[in-house]
Design a protein around this motif. Structure first.
Motif, PDB file in Angstrom:
ATOM      1  N   GLN A  13      81.956   6.429   7.236  1.00  0.00           N
ATOM      2  CA  GLN A  13      81.659   7.186   8.451  1.00  0.00           C
ATOM      3  C   GLN A  13      82.802   8.138   8.784  1.00  0.00           C
ATOM      4  O   GLN A  13      82.586   9.303   9.150  1.00  0.00           O
ATOM      5  N   ASP A  17      82.694  12.142   9.055  1.00  0.00           N
ATOM      6  CA  ASP A  17      83.117  12.856  10.260  1.00  0.00           C
ATOM      7  C   ASP A  17      84.156  13.933   9.933  1.00  0.00           C
ATOM      8  O   ASP A  17      84.105  15.049  10.475  1.00  0.00           O
ATOM      9  N   ASN A  38      76.469   8.838   3.734  1.00  0.00           N
ATOM     10  CA  ASN A  38      76.495   8.003   4.933  1.00  0.00           C
ATOM     11  C   ASN A  38      75.084   7.783   5.482  1.00  0.00           C
ATOM     12  O   ASN A  38      74.712   6.668   5.866  1.00  0.00           O
ATOM     13  N   ARG A  78      77.624  -1.972   6.241  1.00  0.00           N
ATOM     14  CA  ARG A  78      77.104  -1.654   7.575  1.00  0.00           C
ATOM     15  C   ARG A  78      76.452  -2.857   8.242  1.00  0.00           C
ATOM     16  O   ARG A  78      76.290  -2.883   9.474  1.00  0.00           O
ATOM     17  N   ASP A 156      79.971  -0.515  13.016  1.00  0.00           N
ATOM     18  CA  ASP A 156      80.736   0.720  12.911  1.00  0.00           C
ATOM     19  C   ASP A 156      82.194   0.500  12.557  1.00  0.00           C
ATOM     20  O   ASP A 156      82.919   1.450  12.268  1.00  0.00           O
TER      21      ASP A 156
END
Length: 511
Positions: A13, A17, A38, A78, A156
């Motif tokens: 993640q 980003d 992702n 995840r 997360d």
């Protein structure tokens, strides 16, 4: 310890980003950005949740190298589930044993291994099963006939103390054991490697042609998202294909074992080519490297960096810095920053140049084996892992790996290291592979015997080869016999299986 000190943002993640459009993974079929990878991982995680996968679930993965394997690894992260990669080369009975031993909840396979997965599920009816599909038109990986659970809460953060995977030892000695691999081990291994080899996030591209069900391959998948670099994944090793990628796709790092590198050099020579300057590191592991191979690489200016590691050390533990590659030819280097190294000889720390058992300690070293307290206690003492490998350090602390302790030949009280004899045999230009093991002897206890595979077209005789190696070895190290064979037994990661060499004596391959 404060919980914030043991938790990090999800690595994939964060890369998505920071560099959303940067290519994360390439295969011959598809290239995905970090954002696309992702999204695929989150979608597959929701499908796995529908299947019944929960935090802590042990999920076996039976798949070839490729995008389905890559996506499944990140999807399980995840969900907080534990990955159990299955060696695709194991027999049905061996895989059944492993699934029972690890108490797997589910088995996920790709289309290539769907038939085997069906057999496994038939033998273990309580095992949940699903098939991974790669749709190259839609550019996505999905679970066949399973809808995603949109309500599933994805994790997360990464808990560094949590178990990321359970990876079974290759079984080169004894019964395979499930090595506990935590996120902390992956994190510190990645940091230690980058501090040694350098980190070039803008340019680095790691070519991955090692099996993903082994720690050497899996750890590259984690370095991919921790470093935010591109990886190229090939289903299997193919020397011409690998060399072509190095020439044309900007590969900067590749991980190989000795037999792979030998084939790469042979292909390179057949094309009368050299590697481009963009290739900055050929990470060479899988056991002691033959000195003639290292010298051949030095002559060709191939940037070989030897490394030593094992499943229990989450891949690399000791690596030779690029600047020392020629000065310390034959050394595996010094321990990575997070790792401590010592050599134990008869329960005493060995002096420089004195051979003994290689022992490791640090946050990238496993704390033990899954439900094997006896094996854990026998291997790990006060955090120190006794690897079972034999080596020594020089006066500057550089490690030289000699052999597996179980492969050691003791002849008339003298220690003989098979790798030393193999290196002399491999120096002959007509020898492609060499393997040495011990044979029982009434007078000496054991004597070495050798098996060699010759290059195509060679008519080299055992007698000629014996005469060639005689000047380079002490008398007691000379093989009692040399056998010419069609191939040598290796495991799926390319390591020579010396324990299987005696079986060649009973086969009709011997010339």
């Amino acid at each position: 310890m404060n919980i914030a000190e043991t938790h990090l943002p999800n690595w994939l993640q964060r890369s998505a980003d920071n560099t959303p459009h940067k290519i994360a993974v390439s295969t011959p079929e598809i290239s995905w950005s970090f954002t696309e990878l992702n999204q695929q991982a989150m979608q597959l995680a929701r499908q796995l949740a529908t299947l019944g996968v929960r935090p802590g679930s042990r999920v076996a993965l039976l798949a070839s190298n490729g995008l389905p394997f890559v996506v499944c690894v990140h999807a399980l992260m995840r969900l907080g589930a534990i990955l159990v990669p299955l060696n695709v080369r194991l027999t049905l009975e061996e895989q059944i044993w492993l699934l029972r031993d690890v108490e797997a909840l589910a088995l996920v396979s790709d289309l290539h291994y769907q038939a085997r997965a069906t057999e496994l599920q038939r033998a273990l009816p309580s095992l949940l099963e699903a098939t991974l599909l790669l749709d190259t038109t839609k550019r996505q990986v999905t679970l066949q006939d399973i809808s995603p659970d949109a309500q599933t809460r994805l994790i997360d953060e990464i808990d560094l103390e949590a178990v990321q995977s359970i990876m079974y030892t290759s079984g080169t000695t004894g019964t395979p054991k499930g090595v506990i691999i935590t996120y902390k081990m992956q994190w510190w291994n990645a940091l230690g490697s980058a501090l040694n080899l350098g980190h070039h996030p803008e340019d680095d591209c790691w070519l991955l042609c090692m099996p993903l069900f082994h720690i050497g391959g899996l750890s590259i998948l984690l370095k991919n998202v921790i470093y935010g670099i591109r990886i190229i994944v090939y289903e299997k090793f193919d020397a011409p294909l690998v060399n072509q990628a190095i020439q044309s796709q900007g590969v900067t790092i590749i991980s190989v074992v000795a037999v792979m590198l030998q084939r790469m050099l042979a292909d390179l020579d057949s094309r009368q080519q050299q590697y481009p300057s963009t290739l900055r590191c050929v990470l060479l592991g899988g056991g002691p490297a033959p000195r003639p191979l290292l010298e051949a690489c030095a002559q060709r200016h191939v940037p070989v960096v030897q490394t030593y590691g094992l499943t229990e050390s989450c891949s690399q533990a000791v690596t030779l810095a690029p600047g020392d590659a020629l000065r310390k030819l034959g050394s595996a280097g010094r321990p990575l920053l997070p790792v401590q190294l010592r050599i134990m000889a008869e329960d005493v720390v060995a002096q420089p140049q004195q051979p003994g058992v290689i022992c490791l300690k640090g946050p990238s070293i496993t704390a033990g084996y899954d439900h094997r307290p006896d094996a854990t206690a026998a291997t790990i003492t006060d955090g120190w892992l006794a690897t079972g490998d034999i080596g020594y350090v020089d006066e500057e602390g550089y490690l030289y790996v000699l052999d597996r302790r179980n492969d050691l030949i003791i002849s008339g009280g003298e220690n003989i290291y098979p790798a030393e004899i193999e290196a002399i045999l491999l120096a002959h230009p007509e020898v492609e592979e060499a393997g040495v093991c011990g044979q029982a002897d009434a007078q000496w206890g054991q004597v070495p015997i050798a098996f060699v595979h010759l290059h195509t077209g060679s008519s080299l005789s055992p007698e000629t080869l014996q005469a060639y190696i005689t000047p380079g070895l002490a008398r007691y190290k000379l093989p009692r016999a040399i056998y010419i064979v069609d191939h040598l037994p290796r495991n799926s990661s390319g390591k020579l299986l010396r324990r299987e060499l005696p079986a060649l004596l009973d086969r009709e391959r011997l010339k």
